[in-house]
Design a protein around this motif. Structure first.
Motif, PDB file in Angstrom:
ATOM      1  N   MET A 152      51.853  45.269 -42.722  1.00  0.00           N
ATOM      2  CA  MET A 152      50.721  45.478 -43.583  1.00  0.00           C
ATOM      3  C   MET A 152      51.178  47.085 -44.274  1.00  0.00           C
ATOM      4  N   ILE A 153      50.829  47.182 -45.464  1.00  0.00           N
ATOM      5  CA  ILE A 153      51.417  48.449 -46.131  1.00  0.00           C
ATOM      6  C   ILE A 153      50.471  49.855 -45.692  1.00  0.00           C
ATOM      7  N   GLU A 154      50.997  51.105 -45.418  1.00  0.00           N
ATOM      8  CA  GLU A 154      50.065  52.122 -45.431  1.00  0.00           C
ATOM      9  C   GLU A 154      49.361  52.570 -46.199  1.00  0.00           C
ATOM     10  N   SER A 155      48.328  53.312 -45.880  1.00  0.00           N
ATOM     11  CA  SER A 155      47.109  53.877 -46.419  1.00  0.00           C
ATOM     12  C   SER A 155      47.524  54.559 -47.641  1.00  0.00           C
ATOM     13  N   LYS A 156      48.683  55.650 -47.569  1.00  0.00           N
ATOM     14  CA  LYS A 156      49.151  56.320 -48.830  1.00  0.00           C
ATOM     15  C   LYS A 156      49.381  55.157 -49.942  1.00  0.00           C
ATOM     16  N   ILE A 157      49.999  54.099 -49.525  1.00  0.00           N
ATOM     17  CA  ILE A 157      50.367  53.380 -50.776  1.00  0.00           C
ATOM     18  C   ILE A 157      49.064  52.490 -51.262  1.00  0.00           C
ATOM     19  N   LEU A 158      48.401  52.282 -50.290  1.00  0.00           N
ATOM     20  CA  LEU A 158      47.019  51.311 -50.808  1.00  0.00           C
ATOM     21  C   LEU A 158      46.327  52.341 -51.698  1.00  0.00           C
ATOM     22  N   GLN A 159      46.343  53.722 -51.114  1.00  0.00           N
ATOM     23  CA  GLN A 159      45.434  54.751 -52.184  1.00  0.00           C
ATOM     24  C   GLN A 159      45.963  54.841 -53.449  1.00  0.00           C
ATOM     25  N   LEU A 160      47.358  54.940 -53.741  1.00  0.00           N
ATOM     26  CA  LEU A 160      47.877  54.848 -54.678  1.00  0.00           C
ATOM     27  C   LEU A 160      47.970  53.669 -55.694  1.00  0.00           C
ATOM     28  N   LEU A 161      47.702  52.380 -55.083  1.00  0.00           N
ATOM     29  CA  LEU A 161      47.566  51.310 -55.791  1.00  0.00           C
ATOM     30  C   LEU A 161      46.194  51.341 -56.367  1.00  0.00           C
ATOM     31  N   LYS A 162      44.869  51.707 -55.489  1.00  0.00           N
ATOM     32  CA  LYS A 162      43.605  51.617 -55.983  1.00  0.00           C
ATOM     33  C   LYS A 162      43.725  52.829 -57.155  1.00  0.00           C
ATOM     34  N   LYS A 163      44.170  53.919 -57.059  1.00  0.00           N
ATOM     35  CA  LYS A 163      44.062  55.304 -58.000  1.00  0.00           C
ATOM     36  C   LYS A 163      44.836  54.561 -59.317  1.00  0.00           C
ATOM     37  N   HIS A 164      45.424  53.574 -59.269  1.00  0.00           N
ATOM     38  CA  HIS A 164      46.178  53.276 -60.753  1.00  0.00           C
ATOM     39  C   HIS A 164      45.611  51.621 -60.967  1.00  0.00           C
ATOM     40  N   ASN A 165      44.377  51.395 -60.379  1.00  0.00           N
ATOM     41  CA  ASN A 165      43.628  50.102 -60.639  1.00  0.00           C
ATOM     42  C   ASN A 165      44.595  48.854 -60.215  1.00  0.00           C
ATOM     43  N   LEU A 166      45.342  48.938 -59.359  1.00  0.00           N
ATOM     44  CA  LEU A 166      46.198  47.614 -58.916  1.00  0.00           C
ATOM     45  C   LEU A 166      45.699  46.922 -57.826  1.00  0.00           C
ATOM     46  N   ARG A 167      45.464  45.771 -57.868  1.00  0.00           N
ATOM     47  CA  ARG A 167      44.980  45.129 -56.703  1.00  0.00           C
ATOM     48  C   ARG A 167      46.077  45.051 -55.464  1.00  0.00           C
ATOM     49  N   HIS A 168      45.641  44.609 -54.385  1.00  0.00           N
ATOM     50  CA  HIS A 168      46.702  44.708 -53.152  1.00  0.00           C
ATOM     51  C   HIS A 168      46.820  43.267 -53.093  1.00  0.00           C
ATOM     52  N   THR A 169      47.842  42.703 -53.398  1.00  0.00           N
ATOM     53  CA  THR A 169      48.071  41.304 -53.764  1.00  0.00           C
ATOM     54  C   THR A 169      49.216  41.038 -52.546  1.00  0.00           C
ATOM     55  N   GLU A 170      49.499  39.795 -52.085  1.00  0.00           N
ATOM     56  CA  GLU A 170      50.507  39.605 -51.378  1.00  0.00           C
ATOM     57  C   GLU A 170      51.703  39.672 -51.973  1.00  0.00           C
ATOM     58  N   LYS A 171      51.971  39.353 -53.138  1.00  0.00           N
ATOM     59  CA  LYS A 171      53.075  39.546 -53.930  1.00  0.00           C
ATOM     60  C   LYS A 171      53.599  41.068 -53.847  1.00  0.00           C
ATOM     61  N   ARG A 172      52.646  41.780 -54.247  1.00  0.00           N
ATOM     62  CA  ARG A 172      52.851  43.096 -54.360  1.00  0.00           C
ATOM     63  C   ARG A 172      53.209  43.830 -53.108  1.00  0.00           C
ATOM     64  N   GLU A 173      52.759  43.402 -51.973  1.00  0.00           N
ATOM     65  CA  GLU A 173      52.784  43.736 -50.806  1.00  0.00           C
ATOM     66  C   GLU A 173      54.389  43.654 -50.495  1.00  0.00           C
ATOM     67  N   ARG A 174      54.853  42.224 -50.748  1.00  0.00           N
ATOM     68  CA  ARG A 174      56.147  41.864 -50.582  1.00  0.00           C
ATOM     69  C   ARG A 174      57.148  42.707 -51.303  1.00  0.00           C
ATOM     70  N   LEU A 175      56.893  42.930 -52.596  1.00  0.00           N
ATOM     71  CA  LEU A 175      57.909  43.705 -53.272  1.00  0.00           C
ATOM     72  C   LEU A 175      57.952  45.170 -52.501  1.00  0.00           C
ATOM     73  N   ILE A 176      56.651  45.788 -52.307  1.00  0.00           N
ATOM     74  CA  ILE A 176      57.066  47.081 -51.465  1.00  0.00           C
ATOM     75  C   ILE A 176      57.795  47.096 -50.448  1.00  0.00           C
ATOM     76  N   LYS A 177      57.362  46.177 -49.529  1.00  0.00           N
ATOM     77  CA  LYS A 177      58.095  45.759 -48.316  1.00  0.00           C
ATOM     78  C   LYS A 177      59.660  45.536 -48.453  1.00  0.00           C
ATOM     79  N   ILE A 178      60.378  44.784 -49.504  1.00  0.00           N
ATOM     80  CA  ILE A 178      61.501  44.894 -50.094  1.00  0.00           C
ATOM     81  C   ILE A 178      62.054  46.068 -50.017  1.00  0.00           C
ATOM     82  N   PHE A 179      61.507  47.012 -50.793  1.00  0.00           N
ATOM     83  CA  PHE A 179      61.966  48.252 -50.904  1.00  0.00           C
ATOM     84  C   PHE A 179      62.041  49.340 -49.788  1.00  0.00           C
ATOM     85  N   LYS A 180      60.931  49.060 -49.191  1.00  0.00           N
ATOM     86  CA  LYS A 180      60.576  50.035 -47.813  1.00  0.00           C
ATOM     87  C   LYS A 180      61.568  49.702 -46.860  1.00  0.00           C
ATOM     88  N   GLU A 181      61.903  48.593 -46.634  1.00  0.00           N
ATOM     89  CA  GLU A 181      62.608  48.164 -45.537  1.00  0.00           C
ATOM     90  C   GLU A 181      64.022  48.732 -45.668  1.00  0.00           C
TER      91      GLU A 181
END
Length: 88
Positions: free
Chosen positions: A1-30
């Motif tokens: 699961m992605i951390e709250s700081k990232i979730l807040q940023l997604l919400k601020k930019h009106n971006l939904r939290h989706t499985e694909k976005r989460e995977r993209l973020i995980k690719i870079f974060k790892e």
């Protein structure tokens, strides 16, 4: 699961939290390295075999606009990496 700081940023930019976005973020974060566009597409297709290239590109662009990723283009080579402000 992605951390709250990232979730807040997604919400601020009106971006939904989706499985694909989460995977993209995980690719870079790892890895915390720079990826060429084709590498990101290949990695996404490992988990989502039918994902369209345009879907990946659109999501990457949205994450760049939100400040999560940094996009660098040198002639025809396009790379993406996790934003420094997100690493710290």
């Amino acid at each position: 699961m992605i951390e709250s700081k990232i979730l807040q940023l997604l919400k601020k930019h009106n971006l939904r939290h989706t499985e694909k976005r989460e995977r993209l973020i995980k690719i870079f974060k790892e890895s915390e390295k720079e990826f060429e566009l084709i590498e990101v597409i290949q990695e996404m297709r490992r988990q989502f075999p039918n994902v369209r290239q345009q879907t990946v590109v659109s999501n990457l662009d949205a994450l760049v606009k939100a400040g999560l990723l940094v996009k660098t283009q040198y002639y025809s080579e396009v790379t993406f990496c996790f934003s420094e402000k997100m690493i710290s």
